[in-house]
Motif scaffolding. Structure first.
Motif, PDB file in Angstrom:
ATOM      1  N   MET A  87     -12.061 -39.422 -14.378  1.00  0.00           N
ATOM      2  CA  MET A  87     -12.461 -39.851 -13.034  1.00  0.00           C
ATOM      3  C   MET A  87     -13.984 -39.887 -12.911  1.00  0.00           C
ATOM      4  N   GLN A  88     -14.443 -40.586 -11.879  1.00  0.00           N
ATOM      5  CA  GLN A  88     -15.863 -40.630 -11.517  1.00  0.00           C
ATOM      6  C   GLN A  88     -15.947 -40.245 -10.050  1.00  0.00           C
ATOM      7  N   HIS A  89     -16.836 -39.328  -9.726  1.00  0.00           N
ATOM      8  CA  HIS A  89     -17.071 -38.947  -8.327  1.00  0.00           C
ATOM      9  C   HIS A  89     -18.117 -39.901  -7.775  1.00  0.00           C
ATOM     10  N   GLN A  90     -17.739 -40.673  -6.770  1.00  0.00           N
ATOM     11  CA  GLN A  90     -18.585 -41.759  -6.294  1.00  0.00           C
ATOM     12  C   GLN A  90     -19.893 -41.279  -5.666  1.00  0.00           C
ATOM     13  N   ARG A  91     -19.857 -40.227  -4.826  1.00  0.00           N
ATOM     14  CA  ARG A  91     -21.089 -39.784  -4.145  1.00  0.00           C
ATOM     15  C   ARG A  91     -22.113 -39.221  -5.113  1.00  0.00           C
ATOM     16  N   SER A  92     -21.668 -38.438  -6.083  1.00  0.00           N
ATOM     17  CA  SER A  92     -22.615 -37.799  -7.007  1.00  0.00           C
ATOM     18  C   SER A  92     -22.850 -38.628  -8.263  1.00  0.00           C
ATOM     19  N   GLY A  93     -21.912 -39.517  -8.584  1.00  0.00           N
ATOM     20  CA  GLY A  93     -22.021 -40.301  -9.808  1.00  0.00           C
ATOM     21  C   GLY A  93     -21.608 -39.530 -11.051  1.00  0.00           C
ATOM     22  N   LEU A  94     -21.036 -38.335 -10.869  1.00  0.00           N
ATOM     23  CA  LEU A  94     -20.691 -37.487 -12.009  1.00  0.00           C
ATOM     24  C   LEU A  94     -19.280 -37.749 -12.520  1.00  0.00           C
ATOM     25  N   PRO A  95     -19.088 -37.561 -13.835  1.00  0.00           N
ATOM     26  CA  PRO A  95     -17.741 -37.693 -14.393  1.00  0.00           C
ATOM     27  C   PRO A  95     -16.929 -36.418 -14.187  1.00  0.00           C
ATOM     28  N   LEU A  96     -15.631 -36.605 -14.056  1.00  0.00           N
ATOM     29  CA  LEU A  96     -14.671 -35.505 -13.969  1.00  0.00           C
ATOM     30  C   LEU A  96     -13.541 -35.821 -14.935  1.00  0.00           C
ATOM     31  N   ASP A  97     -13.277 -34.905 -15.839  1.00  0.00           N
ATOM     32  CA  ASP A  97     -12.087 -35.013 -16.678  1.00  0.00           C
ATOM     33  C   ASP A  97     -11.065 -34.058 -16.102  1.00  0.00           C
ATOM     34  N   LEU A  98     -10.005 -34.616 -15.544  1.00  0.00           N
ATOM     35  CA  LEU A  98      -8.965 -33.822 -14.921  1.00  0.00           C
ATOM     36  C   LEU A  98      -7.778 -33.749 -15.879  1.00  0.00           C
ATOM     37  N   VAL A  99      -7.556 -32.562 -16.420  1.00  0.00           N
ATOM     38  CA  VAL A  99      -6.503 -32.324 -17.402  1.00  0.00           C
ATOM     39  C   VAL A  99      -5.224 -31.947 -16.675  1.00  0.00           C
ATOM     40  N   LEU A 100      -4.117 -32.570 -17.078  1.00  0.00           N
ATOM     41  CA  LEU A 100      -2.817 -32.237 -16.504  1.00  0.00           C
ATOM     42  C   LEU A 100      -2.247 -31.056 -17.276  1.00  0.00           C
ATOM     43  N   ALA A 101      -2.020 -29.951 -16.583  1.00  0.00           N
ATOM     44  CA  ALA A 101      -1.569 -28.710 -17.222  1.00  0.00           C
ATOM     45  C   ALA A 101      -0.181 -28.873 -17.820  1.00  0.00           C
ATOM     46  N   GLY A 102      -0.013 -28.245 -18.959  1.00  0.00           N
ATOM     47  CA  GLY A 102       1.299 -28.162 -19.576  1.00  0.00           C
ATOM     48  C   GLY A 102       1.823 -26.745 -19.402  1.00  0.00           C
ATOM     49  N   PRO A 103       3.064 -26.504 -19.796  1.00  0.00           N
ATOM     50  CA  PRO A 103       3.622 -25.156 -19.658  1.00  0.00           C
ATOM     51  C   PRO A 103       3.030 -24.208 -20.701  1.00  0.00           C
ATOM     52  N   GLY A 104       3.066 -22.932 -20.396  1.00  0.00           N
ATOM     53  CA  GLY A 104       2.632 -21.930 -21.369  1.00  0.00           C
ATOM     54  C   GLY A 104       1.239 -21.414 -21.091  1.00  0.00           C
ATOM     55  N   LEU A 105       0.334 -21.682 -22.001  1.00  0.00           N
ATOM     56  CA  LEU A 105      -1.019 -21.130 -21.959  1.00  0.00           C
ATOM     57  C   LEU A 105      -1.710 -21.411 -20.624  1.00  0.00           C
ATOM     58  N   GLU A 106      -1.639 -22.657 -20.172  1.00  0.00           N
ATOM     59  CA  GLU A 106      -2.334 -23.011 -18.937  1.00  0.00           C
ATOM     60  C   GLU A 106      -1.699 -22.355 -17.706  1.00  0.00           C
ATOM     61  N   ASP A 107      -0.417 -22.033 -17.771  1.00  0.00           N
ATOM     62  CA  ASP A 107       0.194 -21.264 -16.675  1.00  0.00           C
ATOM     63  C   ASP A 107      -0.482 -19.905 -16.539  1.00  0.00           C
ATOM     64  N   GLY A 108      -0.750 -19.262 -17.670  1.00  0.00           N
ATOM     65  CA  GLY A 108      -1.464 -17.986 -17.648  1.00  0.00           C
ATOM     66  C   GLY A 108      -2.868 -18.135 -17.099  1.00  0.00           C
ATOM     67  N   PHE A 109      -3.555 -19.208 -17.493  1.00  0.00           N
ATOM     68  CA  PHE A 109      -4.900 -19.448 -16.979  1.00  0.00           C
ATOM     69  C   PHE A 109      -4.870 -19.621 -15.459  1.00  0.00           C
ATOM     70  N   LEU A 110      -3.865 -20.348 -14.961  1.00  0.00           N
ATOM     71  CA  LEU A 110      -3.738 -20.542 -13.510  1.00  0.00           C
ATOM     72  C   LEU A 110      -3.483 -19.223 -12.790  1.00  0.00           C
ATOM     73  N   GLU A 111      -2.675 -18.360 -13.380  1.00  0.00           N
ATOM     74  CA  GLU A 111      -2.371 -17.064 -12.757  1.00  0.00           C
ATOM     75  C   GLU A 111      -3.603 -16.167 -12.682  1.00  0.00           C
ATOM     76  N   ARG A 112      -4.509 -16.327 -13.653  1.00  0.00           N
ATOM     77  CA  ARG A 112      -5.669 -15.426 -13.731  1.00  0.00           C
ATOM     78  C   ARG A 112      -6.963 -16.047 -13.214  1.00  0.00           C
ATOM     79  N   ASP A 113      -6.899 -17.248 -12.610  1.00  0.00           N
ATOM     80  CA  ASP A 113      -8.141 -17.862 -12.138  1.00  0.00           C
ATOM     81  C   ASP A 113      -8.810 -16.968 -11.094  1.00  0.00           C
ATOM     82  N   ILE A 114     -10.087 -17.161 -10.911  1.00  0.00           N
ATOM     83  CA  ILE A 114     -10.867 -16.364  -9.968  1.00  0.00           C
ATOM     84  C   ILE A 114     -11.550 -17.321  -9.006  1.00  0.00           C
TER      85      ILE A 114
END
Length: 194
Positions: A87-114
């Motif tokens: 993605m591209q953020h129009q106001r800032s002009g910055l790129p965003l790579d938005l990763v679609l989470a899969g099961p397993g490891l990323e579930d743990g990352f989501l549980e422990r986010d701060i």
């Protein structure tokens, strides 16, 4: 040309879009390394989102209504293969790579986010421990520097056993044994003050 407030603007708009979808997410990569470690020159933003009952077309529509546009034509096949929405953020002009989470490891990352305040917006950020895991998995020279930055800034409060346990789990899943030694080496380096 990116604006001066770029990443903060992007993250605020991303938070608004994903909150509207009730989609759990977190920031990782260079922006997380800036939050948990030492400053370095970067403008890219990486985030992971877990889609629960929402398809990618709905996600793109929600992002579009909050100032984002696809950087390339992301066909269903492209998204299925890469699990990334560029993605591209129009106001800032910055790129965003938005990763679609899969099961397993990323579930743990989501549980422990701060949740962290970024210029008045509450942003979920991958924990410093999980950031180290992702940086070891990436394994580039700049990733090792980011690990050193996190250890320098957060080493005393870091949940070292959590990093070890997650790396052991990943090694077991991948059938390899070369990830945890990287962490142990960087930990020894930090402890010795090098």
């Amino acid at each position: 040309m990116p604006s001066a407030a770029g990443p903060a603007e992007l993250l605020a708009d991303l938070a608004a879009a994903l909150t509207a979808l009730r989609a759990p997410w977190y920031v990782f990569g260079a922006q997380a390394a800036l939050i948990w470690g030492r400053p370095r020159l970067t403008i890219d933003v990486d985030a992971t989102v877990k889609l629960e009952g929402v398809d990618t077309d709905t996600l793109v529509l929600a992002l579009s209504s909050h100032g984002f546009a696809l950087r390339i034509e992301a066909t269903r096949e492209f998204v299925k293969q890469t699990r990334v929405l560029p993605m591209q953020h129009q106001r800032s002009g910055l790129p965003l790579d938005l990763v679609l989470a899969g099961p397993g490891l990323e579930d743990g990352f989501l549980e422990r986010d701060i949740h962290v305040d970024v210029a008045g917006a509450t942003i979920p950020v991958i924990s410093p421990e999980d950031l180290i895991v992702t940086k070891i998995l990436a394994g580039r020279a700049k990733d090792l520097e980011d690990i050193r930055g996190v250890l320098a800034e957060r080493g005393r409060e870091l949940l070292v056993d959590q990093v070890r346990d997650t790396l052991t789990m990943v090694e077991d899943a991948l059938g390899q044994s070369d990830l945890r030694p990287v962490f142990e080496s960087e930990l020894r380096r930090w402890q010795s003050g090098k």
